[in-house]
Design a protein around this motif. Structure first.
Motif, PDB file in Angstrom:
ATOM      1  N   ASP A   1       0.836  -1.205   0.000  1.00  0.00           N
ATOM      2  CA  ASP A   1       0.000   0.000   0.000  1.00  0.00           C
ATOM      3  C   ASP A   1       0.864   1.245   0.000  1.00  0.00           C
ATOM      4  O   ASP A   1       2.046   1.198   0.367  1.00  0.00           O
ATOM      5  N   VAL A   2       0.257   2.344  -0.422  1.00  0.00           N
ATOM      6  CA  VAL A   2       0.876   3.669  -0.351  1.00  0.00           C
ATOM      7  C   VAL A   2      -0.163   4.654   0.158  1.00  0.00           C
ATOM      8  O   VAL A   2      -1.301   4.655  -0.301  1.00  0.00           O
ATOM      9  N   TRP A   3       0.256   5.462   1.134  1.00  0.00           N
ATOM     10  CA  TRP A   3      -0.554   6.577   1.618  1.00  0.00           C
ATOM     11  C   TRP A   3       0.284   7.838   1.415  1.00  0.00           C
ATOM     12  O   TRP A   3       1.320   8.016   2.086  1.00  0.00           O
ATOM     13  N   GLY A   4      -0.122   8.712   0.516  1.00  0.00           N
ATOM     14  CA  GLY A   4       0.645   9.927   0.276  1.00  0.00           C
ATOM     15  C   GLY A   4       2.039   9.611  -0.224  1.00  0.00           C
ATOM     16  O   GLY A   4       2.224   9.079  -1.317  1.00  0.00           O
ATOM     17  N   THR A   5       3.048   9.907   0.592  1.00  0.00           N
ATOM     18  CA  THR A   5       4.437   9.616   0.230  1.00  0.00           C
ATOM     19  C   THR A   5       5.027   8.488   1.076  1.00  0.00           C
ATOM     20  O   THR A   5       6.241   8.293   1.109  1.00  0.00           O
ATOM     21  N   PHE A   6       4.173   7.749   1.766  1.00  0.00           N
ATOM     22  CA  PHE A   6       4.609   6.624   2.598  1.00  0.00           C
ATOM     23  C   PHE A   6       4.071   5.324   2.016  1.00  0.00           C
ATOM     24  O   PHE A   6       2.937   5.269   1.528  1.00  0.00           O
ATOM     25  N   GLY A   7       4.879   4.264   2.069  1.00  0.00           N
ATOM     26  CA  GLY A   7       4.411   2.989   1.539  1.00  0.00           C
ATOM     27  C   GLY A   7       5.095   1.803   2.187  1.00  0.00           C
ATOM     28  O   GLY A   7       6.111   1.942   2.874  1.00  0.00           O
ATOM     29  N   PHE A   8       4.522   0.612   1.961  1.00  0.00           N
ATOM     30  CA  PHE A   8       5.084  -0.617   2.517  1.00  0.00           C
ATOM     31  C   PHE A   8       4.728  -1.792   1.622  1.00  0.00           C
ATOM     32  O   PHE A   8       3.857  -1.710   0.753  1.00  0.00           O
ATOM     33  N   TYR A   9       5.397  -2.903   1.854  1.00  0.00           N
ATOM     34  CA  TYR A   9       4.890  -4.192   1.383  1.00  0.00           C
ATOM     35  C   TYR A   9       5.360  -5.278   2.346  1.00  0.00           C
ATOM     36  O   TYR A   9       6.386  -5.144   3.028  1.00  0.00           O
ATOM     37  N   PHE A  10       4.592  -6.353   2.417  1.00  0.00           N
ATOM     38  CA  PHE A  10       4.943  -7.522   3.222  1.00  0.00           C
ATOM     39  C   PHE A  10       4.899  -8.741   2.316  1.00  0.00           C
ATOM     40  O   PHE A  10       3.907  -8.987   1.624  1.00  0.00           O
ATOM     41  N   ALA A  11       5.977  -9.521   2.313  1.00  0.00           N
ATOM     42  CA  ALA A  11       6.079 -10.710   1.475  1.00  0.00           C
ATOM     43  C   ALA A  11       5.815 -11.965   2.288  1.00  0.00           C
ATOM     44  O   ALA A  11       6.519 -12.236   3.260  1.00  0.00           O
TER      45      ALA A  11
ATOM     46  N   PHE B   1      -1.808  11.776   2.439  1.00  0.00           N
ATOM     47  CA  PHE B   1      -3.097  11.872   1.754  1.00  0.00           C
ATOM     48  C   PHE B   1      -2.952  11.592   0.264  1.00  0.00           C
ATOM     49  O   PHE B   1      -2.004  12.041  -0.379  1.00  0.00           O
ATOM     50  N   ALA B   2      -3.912  10.836  -0.287  1.00  0.00           N
ATOM     51  CA  ALA B   2      -3.886  10.368  -1.686  1.00  0.00           C
ATOM     52  C   ALA B   2      -2.648   9.501  -1.899  1.00  0.00           C
ATOM     53  O   ALA B   2      -2.005   9.053  -0.959  1.00  0.00           O
ATOM     54  N   GLN B   3      -2.307   9.206  -3.158  1.00  0.00           N
ATOM     55  CA  GLN B   3      -1.089   8.455  -3.470  1.00  0.00           C
ATOM     56  C   GLN B   3      -0.246   9.306  -4.407  1.00  0.00           C
ATOM     57  O   GLN B   3      -0.671   9.610  -5.524  1.00  0.00           O
ATOM     58  N   ILE B   4       0.933   9.691  -3.956  1.00  0.00           N
ATOM     59  CA  ILE B   4       1.780  10.611  -4.690  1.00  0.00           C
ATOM     60  C   ILE B   4       2.749   9.846  -5.601  1.00  0.00           C
ATOM     61  O   ILE B   4       3.369   8.863  -5.178  1.00  0.00           O
ATOM     62  N   SER B   5       2.886  10.329  -6.830  1.00  0.00           N
ATOM     63  CA  SER B   5       3.624   9.591  -7.871  1.00  0.00           C
ATOM     64  C   SER B   5       5.021   9.115  -7.475  1.00  0.00           C
ATOM     65  O   SER B   5       5.366   7.951  -7.725  1.00  0.00           O
ATOM     66  N   PRO B   6       5.891   9.956  -6.889  1.00  0.00           N
ATOM     67  CA  PRO B   6       7.239   9.474  -6.573  1.00  0.00           C
ATOM     68  C   PRO B   6       7.242   8.271  -5.632  1.00  0.00           C
ATOM     69  O   PRO B   6       8.015   7.328  -5.821  1.00  0.00           O
ATOM     70  N   ALA B   7       6.377   8.299  -4.604  1.00  0.00           N
ATOM     71  CA  ALA B   7       6.317   7.171  -3.672  1.00  0.00           C
ATOM     72  C   ALA B   7       5.756   5.936  -4.357  1.00  0.00           C
ATOM     73  O   ALA B   7       6.216   4.807  -4.130  1.00  0.00           O
ATOM     74  N   VAL B   8       4.768   6.130  -5.210  1.00  0.00           N
ATOM     75  CA  VAL B   8       4.191   5.018  -5.977  1.00  0.00           C
ATOM     76  C   VAL B   8       5.250   4.383  -6.864  1.00  0.00           C
ATOM     77  O   VAL B   8       5.333   3.152  -6.979  1.00  0.00           O
ATOM     78  N   ALA B   9       6.083   5.220  -7.492  1.00  0.00           N
ATOM     79  CA  ALA B   9       7.133   4.699  -8.367  1.00  0.00           C
ATOM     80  C   ALA B   9       8.140   3.864  -7.590  1.00  0.00           C
ATOM     81  O   ALA B   9       8.576   2.795  -8.044  1.00  0.00           O
ATOM     82  N   VAL B  10       8.503   4.325  -6.393  1.00  0.00           N
ATOM     83  CA  VAL B  10       9.484   3.599  -5.579  1.00  0.00           C
ATOM     84  C   VAL B  10       8.894   2.287  -5.070  1.00  0.00           C
ATOM     85  O   VAL B  10       9.455   1.201  -5.291  1.00  0.00           O
ATOM     86  N   VAL B  11       7.770   2.367  -4.379  1.00  0.00           N
ATOM     87  CA  VAL B  11       7.180   1.166  -3.781  1.00  0.00           C
ATOM     88  C   VAL B  11       6.722   0.192  -4.860  1.00  0.00           C
ATOM     89  O   VAL B  11       6.960  -1.017  -4.772  1.00  0.00           O
TER      90      VAL B  11
END
Length: 337
Positions: A160-170, A287-297
């Protein structure tokens, strides 16, 4: 199903067109790895900006098929980062709005949509995939799907991504892969001087990955963890706050109710761990999903999916966090019990 059973690898062959299209990738990770990709079936649930980024990368890698699942409608907030859905698709289903541009990325990949709510999907639905990637779901739903995937030997990734923060769990269960181990050997040159040269030996590894419950059961308030928390920063606290907000309010923080939601987020933060170092400033950029964070995560998640399918290189273990304050990602390791 699951990628540990490679019954199709010995019979699948790439066409001339596929060899030409994937030439660079074949030279990068080998023909057998590309064949594994060629037979893999991926589910991507949640066509937010993050889902679009993962979809793009997975399709370009040359998998067999991608199923795009989402029952949500395209909103104005999606246009912060959702590049697969056209502007004129506002108000239409996100998965269907993403289909045309997704197919244009790679005509050799079978891409389809599903608009049924994720929570209505039974176990047999997930069994048709090799890897299931879910974003935008509650912890309760992520745990349900992970439990199903583990019973069916299907690899599962929550993200998931929230604004400029994101995570994943494998949650990869028992995952085997090949890793190049670097060795050194002595050599003598014409001047009788001893030097060392490096060479790599492909080595088979196997790692047991715990399920999503390992994260849900993890006590971030434990005294023994506080030193590591101070060293890594409060990103893991932010993940707990955001997931708890979603569980309580059945939605994510909204820019339309920003001030009220910031107060709610602050209250949850102080309840979980007072004086955690998670500032009001950090809460203000989710807030929302910001492109740079989406690109990274999204880039990291799709890279991990490719690692899982090709069985080349070690996937990260297990919780990846992208910190919006430091603009850096780090991995928190959970061991299987």
């Amino acid at each position: 199903m699951g990628m540990e059973v490679d019954t199709k690898e010995s019979v699948v062959e790439l066409t001339e067109a596929e060899n030409e299209l994937y030439d660079r990738q074949i030279r990068l990770w080998g023909l057998e790895s590309q064949k594994r990709l060629r037979t893999s079936k991926i589910l991507i649930a949640g066509l937010s900006g993050l889902g679009a980024e993962i979809t793009k990368n997975i399709i370009l890698s040359g998998v067999n098929s991608v199923k795009l699942l989402d029952d949500s409608l395209v909103t104005e907030a999606d246009f912060c980062s959702q590049f697969l859905a056209a502007r004129e698709s506002l108000g239409s289903n996100r998965a269907e709005a993403s289909l045309a541009r997704a197919r244009a990325l790679n005509p050799m990949v079978d891409i389809s949509t599903d608009t049924q709510p994720l929570k209505e999907k039974a176990a047999d639905f997930f069994g048709q995939f090799d890897v299931v990637v879910v974003n935008g779901a509650s912890n309760e739903e992520l745990l349900r799907i992970d439990t199903i995937c583990r019973e069916l030997s299907v690899k599962f990734i929550a993200t998931d991504v929230w604004g400029t923060f994101g995570f994943y769990f494998a949650s990869l269960q028992k995952h085997s892969y090949v890793e190049d181990v670097v060795k050194y050997k002595k050599v003598e040159n014409s001047e009788k001087k001893t030097k060392f040269e490096t060479f790599s030996i492909p080595t088979q590894r196997e790692v047991d990955y715990p399920g999503y419950a390992a994260w849900l059961d993890f006590d971030i308030t434990a005294p023994s963890y506080q030193r590591k928390l101070k060293r890594n920063g409060p990103a893991i606290i932010l993940l707990s706050v955001l997931q708890k907000f979603r569980a309580i309010h059945q939605r994510d923080p909204s820019y339309k109710s920003r001030e009220a939601d910031l107060k709610l987020l602050g209250g949850i933060r102080d309840e979980i761990l007072p004086n955690s170092g998670l500032t009001d400033e950090a809460l203000g950029i989710i807030f929302a999903q910001i492109s740079p964070a989406v690109a990274v995560v999204g880039g990291v998640v799709s890279q991990e999916v490719i690692k899982v399918v090709t069985k080349m290189e070690a996937p990260h273990r297990n919780l990846f966090l992208f910190d919006p304050v430091t603009c850096a990602g780090y991995v928190e390791t959970f061991e299987a019990k």
